[in-house]
Design a protein around this motif. Sequence first.
Motif, PDB file in Angstrom:
ATOM      1  N   LEU A  91     -39.971 -34.615  -5.598  1.00 37.19           N
ATOM      2  CA  LEU A  91     -39.257 -34.577  -4.262  1.00 37.19           C
ATOM      3  C   LEU A  91     -40.116 -35.526  -3.412  1.00 37.19           C
ATOM      4  O   LEU A  91     -41.159 -35.324  -3.324  1.00 37.19           O
ATOM      5  CB  LEU A  91     -38.971 -33.107  -3.682  1.00 37.19           C
ATOM      6  CG  LEU A  91     -38.617 -33.027  -2.111  1.00 37.19           C
ATOM      7  CD1 LEU A  91     -37.371 -33.510  -2.130  1.00 37.19           C
ATOM      8  CD2 LEU A  91     -38.995 -31.660  -1.751  1.00 37.19           C
ATOM      9  N   THR A  92     -39.282 -36.445  -3.007  1.00 38.21           N
ATOM     10  CA  THR A  92     -39.857 -37.444  -1.950  1.00 38.21           C
ATOM     11  C   THR A  92     -39.233 -37.301  -0.454  1.00 38.21           C
ATOM     12  O   THR A  92     -38.198 -37.022  -0.304  1.00 38.21           O
ATOM     13  CB  THR A  92     -39.494 -38.765  -2.342  1.00 38.21           C
ATOM     14  OG1 THR A  92     -40.679 -39.641  -1.441  1.00 38.21           O
ATOM     15  CG2 THR A  92     -38.273 -39.265  -2.569  1.00 38.21           C
ATOM     16  N   ALA A  93     -40.007 -37.535   0.306  1.00 38.47           N
ATOM     17  CA  ALA A  93     -39.925 -37.408   1.769  1.00 38.47           C
ATOM     18  C   ALA A  93     -40.842 -37.882   2.819  1.00 38.47           C
ATOM     19  O   ALA A  93     -42.004 -38.423   2.120  1.00 38.47           O
ATOM     20  CB  ALA A  93     -39.500 -36.016   2.549  1.00 38.47           C
ATOM     21  N   ASN A  94     -40.464 -38.238   4.064  1.00 37.20           N
ATOM     22  CA  ASN A  94     -41.793 -38.496   4.987  1.00 37.20           C
ATOM     23  C   ASN A  94     -42.573 -37.393   5.405  1.00 37.20           C
ATOM     24  O   ASN A  94     -42.021 -36.155   5.160  1.00 37.20           O
ATOM     25  CB  ASN A  94     -41.462 -39.366   5.985  1.00 37.20           C
ATOM     26  CG  ASN A  94     -40.434 -38.881   7.118  1.00 37.20           C
ATOM     27  OD1 ASN A  94     -40.590 -37.654   7.105  1.00 37.20           O
ATOM     28  ND2 ASN A  94     -39.421 -39.578   7.324  1.00 37.20           N
ATOM     29  N   ILE A 102     -42.686 -28.157   1.458  1.00 41.52           N
ATOM     30  CA  ILE A 102     -43.411 -26.833   0.940  1.00 41.52           C
ATOM     31  C   ILE A 102     -42.698 -25.646   0.747  1.00 41.52           C
ATOM     32  O   ILE A 102     -42.707 -25.090  -0.172  1.00 41.52           O
ATOM     33  CB  ILE A 102     -44.768 -26.971   1.655  1.00 41.52           C
ATOM     34  CG1 ILE A 102     -45.286 -28.298   1.546  1.00 41.52           C
ATOM     35  CG2 ILE A 102     -45.403 -25.962   1.310  1.00 41.52           C
ATOM     36  CD1 ILE A 102     -46.664 -28.389   2.278  1.00 41.52           C
ATOM     37  N   ALA A 103     -42.055 -25.144   1.902  1.00 47.51           N
ATOM     38  CA  ALA A 103     -41.309 -23.979   2.050  1.00 47.51           C
ATOM     39  C   ALA A 103     -40.233 -23.949   0.933  1.00 47.51           C
ATOM     40  O   ALA A 103     -39.918 -22.901   0.164  1.00 47.51           O
ATOM     41  CB  ALA A 103     -40.629 -24.009   3.232  1.00 47.51           C
ATOM     42  N   ALA A 104     -39.358 -24.933   0.930  1.00 48.05           N
ATOM     43  CA  ALA A 104     -38.512 -25.011  -0.322  1.00 48.05           C
ATOM     44  C   ALA A 104     -39.025 -24.898  -1.696  1.00 48.05           C
ATOM     45  O   ALA A 104     -38.608 -24.203  -2.518  1.00 48.05           O
ATOM     46  CB  ALA A 104     -37.726 -26.229  -0.120  1.00 48.05           C
ATOM     47  N   ASP A 118     -43.120 -31.638  -7.798  1.00 45.25           N
ATOM     48  CA  ASP A 118     -44.018 -32.398  -7.069  1.00 45.25           C
ATOM     49  C   ASP A 118     -43.538 -32.940  -5.776  1.00 45.25           C
ATOM     50  O   ASP A 118     -42.353 -33.243  -5.775  1.00 45.25           O
ATOM     51  CB  ASP A 118     -44.584 -33.685  -7.882  1.00 45.25           C
ATOM     52  CG  ASP A 118     -45.495 -33.570  -9.150  1.00 45.25           C
ATOM     53  OD1 ASP A 118     -46.026 -32.317  -9.086  1.00 45.25           O
ATOM     54  OD2 ASP A 118     -45.310 -34.203 -10.162  1.00 45.25           O
ATOM     55  N   PHE A 119     -44.342 -33.203  -4.512  1.00 50.66           N
ATOM     56  CA  PHE A 119     -43.866 -33.517  -3.294  1.00 50.66           C
ATOM     57  C   PHE A 119     -44.622 -34.749  -3.185  1.00 50.66           C
ATOM     58  O   PHE A 119     -45.869 -34.563  -2.984  1.00 50.66           O
ATOM     59  CB  PHE A 119     -43.947 -32.581  -2.266  1.00 50.66           C
ATOM     60  CG  PHE A 119     -43.735 -33.023  -0.848  1.00 50.66           C
ATOM     61  CD1 PHE A 119     -42.434 -33.752  -0.730  1.00 50.66           C
ATOM     62  CD2 PHE A 119     -44.709 -32.856   0.045  1.00 50.66           C
ATOM     63  CE1 PHE A 119     -42.206 -34.120   0.537  1.00 50.66           C
ATOM     64  CE2 PHE A 119     -44.440 -33.281   1.359  1.00 50.66           C
ATOM     65  CZ  PHE A 119     -43.196 -33.918   1.890  1.00 50.66           C
ATOM     66  N   VAL A 120     -43.923 -35.727  -3.042  1.00 51.16           N
ATOM     67  CA  VAL A 120     -44.694 -37.187  -2.873  1.00 51.16           C
ATOM     68  C   VAL A 120     -44.051 -37.620  -1.618  1.00 51.16           C
ATOM     69  O   VAL A 120     -42.876 -38.061  -1.236  1.00 51.16           O
ATOM     70  CB  VAL A 120     -44.379 -38.040  -4.065  1.00 51.16           C
ATOM     71  CG1 VAL A 120     -45.136 -37.752  -5.334  1.00 51.16           C
ATOM     72  CG2 VAL A 120     -43.002 -38.226  -4.293  1.00 51.16           C
ATOM     73  N   VAL A 131     -35.356 -42.746  -6.255  1.00 54.09           N
ATOM     74  CA  VAL A 131     -34.549 -41.946  -6.610  1.00 54.09           C
ATOM     75  C   VAL A 131     -33.561 -42.845  -7.640  1.00 54.09           C
ATOM     76  O   VAL A 131     -33.206 -42.605  -8.690  1.00 54.09           O
ATOM     77  CB  VAL A 131     -33.412 -41.246  -5.610  1.00 54.09           C
ATOM     78  CG1 VAL A 131     -32.190 -40.612  -6.195  1.00 54.09           C
ATOM     79  CG2 VAL A 131     -34.123 -40.235  -4.828  1.00 54.09           C
ATOM     80  N   THR A 132     -33.194 -43.957  -7.432  1.00 56.98           N
ATOM     81  CA  THR A 132     -32.599 -44.980  -8.133  1.00 56.98           C
ATOM     82  C   THR A 132     -33.153 -45.246  -9.449  1.00 56.98           C
ATOM     83  O   THR A 132     -32.613 -45.324 -10.327  1.00 56.98           O
ATOM     84  CB  THR A 132     -32.320 -46.389  -7.414  1.00 56.98           C
ATOM     85  OG1 THR A 132     -31.787 -46.125  -6.104  1.00 56.98           O
ATOM     86  CG2 THR A 132     -31.513 -47.405  -8.099  1.00 56.98           C
ATOM     87  N   SER A 133     -34.593 -45.445  -9.377  1.00 51.68           N
ATOM     88  CA  SER A 133     -35.367 -45.470 -10.623  1.00 51.68           C
ATOM     89  C   SER A 133     -35.712 -44.526 -11.560  1.00 51.68           C
ATOM     90  O   SER A 133     -35.801 -44.676 -12.480  1.00 51.68           O
ATOM     91  CB  SER A 133     -36.725 -46.390 -10.144  1.00 51.68           C
ATOM     92  OG  SER A 133     -37.466 -45.310  -9.633  1.00 51.68           O
ATOM     93  N   GLY A 134     -35.368 -43.307 -11.018  1.00 47.36           N
ATOM     94  CA  GLY A 134     -35.709 -41.787 -11.706  1.00 47.36           C
ATOM     95  C   GLY A 134     -37.051 -41.463 -11.500  1.00 47.36           C
ATOM     96  O   GLY A 134     -37.319 -40.470 -12.086  1.00 47.36           O
ATOM     97  N   ASP A 135     -37.945 -42.314 -10.661  1.00 47.84           N
ATOM     98  CA  ASP A 135     -39.180 -41.637 -10.572  1.00 47.84           C
ATOM     99  C   ASP A 135     -39.318 -40.244  -9.724  1.00 47.84           C
ATOM    100  O   ASP A 135     -39.859 -39.574  -9.987  1.00 47.84           O
ATOM    101  CB  ASP A 135     -39.814 -42.708  -9.465  1.00 47.84           C
ATOM    102  CG  ASP A 135     -41.312 -42.399  -9.409  1.00 47.84           C
ATOM    103  OD1 ASP A 135     -42.231 -42.053 -10.231  1.00 47.84           O
ATOM    104  OD2 ASP A 135     -41.706 -42.452  -7.876  1.00 47.84           O
ATOM    105  N   CYS A 136     -38.217 -40.174  -8.794  1.00 46.99           N
ATOM    106  CA  CYS A 136     -37.921 -39.014  -7.931  1.00 46.99           C
ATOM    107  C   CYS A 136     -36.385 -38.296  -8.271  1.00 46.99           C
ATOM    108  O   CYS A 136     -35.601 -39.359  -8.473  1.00 46.99           O
ATOM    109  CB  CYS A 136     -38.180 -39.209  -6.538  1.00 46.99           C
ATOM    110  SG  CYS A 136     -40.107 -39.277  -6.178  1.00 46.99           S
TER     111      CYS A 136
END
Length: 308
Positions: A91-94, A102-104, A118-120, A131-136
Amino acid sequence: MELRQLRYFLAVAEELNFSRAAERCYVSQSAISLQIAKLEREMRAPLFERSSRSVQLTTVGTRLVSIARHMMDLEQAALALTARSRNQLRLTANMTFAANAIAAIVQVRERHPEAEIDFVLKRFAEQIEAVTSGDCQVALIRGSVERSGLDAIELWTEDLVVVLAEGHPLASETNPSLEQLADYPLLLPKRSEQILLHRVVERAMKRSGLRLSFGPPVALDHTASAELLNHPECWSILYASTADNTPKTGLVFRSEAQQRLRLPVSAVIDTSAPETAIQRDLIAALAETAPSSASISVTAPPPPASAG
């Protein structure tokens, strides 16, 4: 020649407009133009015919389109070789969404003890590319995306906060309206540096039949809230999470009277990738982390029925 250059080239070739291509790729127009110019030097031929009114592909540019698309397909195929197992998810976010993420994750791990999530942290443009590349597999963003193969699932709607200097004529208003705010210049970074906030205000003003004027653009090493102290005749807007951590001295924070300054918070996924139970439950859990004042768009699915 870089894949990034080909990606930018395809965006311009499909949009036939450098400004729209830049917005689609979440970079500045100057960055797009620079990379296209480098590509043209490497190709030793112009790829576009430019005029003040239109952008058209040259013969060489037209031939390059199919090759560039093939290269993008090969990139996806190469990345798929290292695709994660069904129990693994990124999962990626800022940083402003760290608490939500983290709660989710904690909630999903309770339902799926086997899950590895993983949270990145990534910048907005990097999140979409991940997301497009499949990394997340999931990106948590403000706003939405209009890109083939991606879907933005709206989780909740967030109100933006209006910021005024204490000496502003509207500072005494409990909830200033767009009609009132339209009489004063808006203070923001340049549109290319903060596309989302510009879009939200521009669309709200246009729907209300109002004209929008701007103050001097905020430099990258400055903040709009601090610049309001230098330009107290202006107003600005912040995300609610940013406003919570902004010093309040000399400033007042307000909500727009009719809640017209709003934007969605969305989970972005790749529609071509098979959905897993972990991904589905994570998106539902993210929706449950919405602030209590938000308008929630997605609810979590019911827990599985117990056996017997």
